[in-house]
Scaffold this motif. Structure first.
Motif, PDB file in Angstrom:
ATOM      1  N   LEU A 226       0.818  -1.201   0.000  1.00 32.31           N
ATOM      2  CA  LEU A 226       0.000   0.000   0.000  1.00 32.31           C
ATOM      3  C   LEU A 226       0.856   1.257   0.000  1.00 32.31           C
ATOM      4  N   ASP A 227       0.331   2.301  -0.619  1.00 25.83           N
ATOM      5  CA  ASP A 227       0.956   3.607  -0.541  1.00 25.83           C
ATOM      6  C   ASP A 227       1.209   3.958   0.925  1.00 25.83           C
ATOM      7  N   ARG A 228       2.382   4.471   1.222  1.00 25.61           N
ATOM      8  CA  ARG A 228       2.749   4.740   2.614  1.00 25.61           C
ATOM      9  C   ARG A 228       1.889   5.824   3.264  1.00 25.61           C
ATOM     10  N   GLN A 267      -3.001   2.320  -8.722  1.00 20.99           N
ATOM     11  CA  GLN A 267      -2.778   3.664  -8.177  1.00 20.99           C
ATOM     12  C   GLN A 267      -2.590   3.662  -6.663  1.00 20.99           C
ATOM     13  N   SER A 268      -2.971   2.577  -5.989  1.00 21.87           N
ATOM     14  CA  SER A 268      -2.836   2.535  -4.535  1.00 21.87           C
ATOM     15  C   SER A 268      -1.500   1.941  -4.090  1.00 21.87           C
ATOM     16  N   LEU A 269      -0.678   1.508  -5.044  1.00 21.31           N
ATOM     17  CA  LEU A 269       0.613   0.920  -4.693  1.00 21.31           C
ATOM     18  C   LEU A 269       1.573   1.980  -4.160  1.00 21.31           C
ATOM     19  N   ASP A 270       2.438   1.547  -3.250  1.00 29.20           N
ATOM     20  CA  ASP A 270       3.486   2.425  -2.758  1.00 29.20           C
ATOM     21  C   ASP A 270       4.378   2.829  -3.934  1.00 29.20           C
ATOM     22  N   ALA A 271       4.684   4.116  -4.019  1.00 32.15           N
ATOM     23  CA  ALA A 271       5.452   4.630  -5.161  1.00 32.15           C
ATOM     24  C   ALA A 271       6.818   3.962  -5.269  1.00 32.15           C
ATOM     25  N   TYR A 371      -8.419   1.831 -14.525  1.00 26.48           N
ATOM     26  CA  TYR A 371      -7.243   1.092 -14.072  1.00 26.48           C
ATOM     27  C   TYR A 371      -5.963   1.548 -14.762  1.00 26.48           C
ATOM     28  N   VAL A 372      -6.057   2.572 -15.616  1.00 22.95           N
ATOM     29  CA  VAL A 372      -4.887   3.056 -16.326  1.00 22.95           C
ATOM     30  C   VAL A 372      -3.987   3.839 -15.372  1.00 22.95           C
TER      31      VAL A 372
END
Length: 372
Positions: A226-228, A267-271, A371-372
């Motif tokens: 997850l995004d931090r 888009q919710s993934l940690d950068a 989802y792009v």
């Protein structure tokens, strides 16, 4: 020193002439159980050099039939010390000099029941031609990892709506290149205590390295990466992300290991995690022609005949549904209703009724852009 709390099986497992037809074990997972008698040693023997231990173990147990739940006894270094077989692939196979052996103290080893080989082929995945084309790079890497050097495509991200074939394509890739695949749900890597998650991740990569060339397929990656910004919702995010980054960065070189992460929420993934993927491969919802192919391909396996049905017309009503939705919510629903009603054939109106339950009587806007 823990004592064995249940009766030790002393029956020998050595291969006999009637068992020569058995295949050789690819993977053997053992749990140290100790000695039959308490007080003989206060601690378990420590495996300091895994390569040496594996060679020694293969040599002394070479030709034994490995069955889940049976015991293997050390005959020389620590006489009568018992290891219990937690899992073996294939089941009831012969331990050989190429068998990969893992020793774990976990009663239910995280990776003991996961698939080793895949029988899915690319033709099983209808559509997704762009994704298939991009997968040729991974295919070449797994065929000849030594050719790529530092330019290897070690980390690939599959992203797109649920049910569009991400898992199937990863399995098809493993089958095409004849390499093992370790499929893992990301939630399996979440530990109960501090340090568990990072240990699980390192254990995963240790096993993949032993089986290399190998694919690690982490489904629902967003569950652990997850995004931090959301760390207040998940206190263990930092530990998990750091362990995953360590492996993906290749600080410890994992020759021939390819990580494929899968998510429907890119888009919710940690950068930091997302930046480690050298390639991102998008999966999209099927178009009308692909939907028709999914219908026609799957009804061929129905246990009941299907009356002449205009699948092209049905495909227009299915716009916006994923391949999994088509199979699970339309085809399966229609077939089950026919079986319930004790009829001998599936008709077009059965599919229509299944659509009506989904509220799909009218064409739906394709949401793949989300989802792009």
């Amino acid at each position: 020193m823990r004592t064995v709390s249940h009766r030790v099986n002393t029956k020998k497992s050595h291969a006999t002439s009637t068992e020569f037809g058995k295949s050789t074990s690819e993977l053997l997972i053992l749990k140290p159980e100790g000695y039959p008698m308490s007080g003989m040693m206060e601690e378990y023997p420590i495996v300091e050099n895994r390569d040496v231990f594996e060679f020694y173990a293969r040599e002394q147990w070479n030709g034994y039939v490995a069955r889940k739940g049976d015991y293997l006894f050390d005959r020389r270094m620590f006489p009568d010390f018992a290891y219990r077989i937690i899992d073996v692939e294939p089941a009831e196979s012969l331990i050989g000099m190429n068998t990969s052996i893992i020793v774990t103290e976990e009663e239910n080893s995280l990776f003991s029941t996961n698939e080793i080989k895949s029988d899915v082929v690319f033709d099983d995945v209808i559509g997704q031609e762009n994704a298939k084309r991009k997968c040729k790079l991974i295919e070449r890497f797994l065929d000849e990892p030594e050719r790529f050097g530092k330019w290897a495509p070690r980390n690939i991200l599959f992203f797109g709506p649920s049910g569009t074939g991400k898992t199937m394509l990863a399995k098809a890739l493993a089958n095409k290149t004849d390499v093992p695949i370790i499929p893992v749900k990301a939630t399996q890597l979440i530990g109960e205590y501090v340090g568990d998650s990072s240990r699980q991740i390192h254990q995963l990569y240790d096993r993949a390295e032993e089986m290399a060339p190998c694919i690690i397929f982490i489904d629902e990656l967003d569950a652990i990466a997850l995004d931090r910004r959301f760390q207040e919702l998940r206190g263990d995010v930092s530990e998990i992300v750091n362990a995953l980054l360590t492996e993906m960065d290749g600080i410890e070189e994992r020759e021939g290991v390819c990580t494929i992460g899968s998510t429907n929420r890119a888009q919710s993934l940690d950068a930091a995690v997302r930046s480690r993927f050298e390639e991102e491969i998008e999966f999209v919802l099927p178009g009308e022609e692909e939907i028709r192919q999914i219908f026609e391909s799957n009804v061929k396996t129905f246990p009941l005949p299907v009356e002449d049905c205009d699948f092209k017309a049905l495909a227009k009503k299915a716009k916006g549904l994923s391949g999994r939705d088509l199979v699970e919510k339309v085809l399966k629903t229609a077939l089950h209703q026919v079986i319930i009603e004790d009829r001998e054939t599936v008709r077009a109106e059965d599919f229509e009724k299944a659509f009506s339950k989904l509220g799909k009587n009218e064409p739906t806007q394709d949401p793949s852009g989300l989802y792009v």
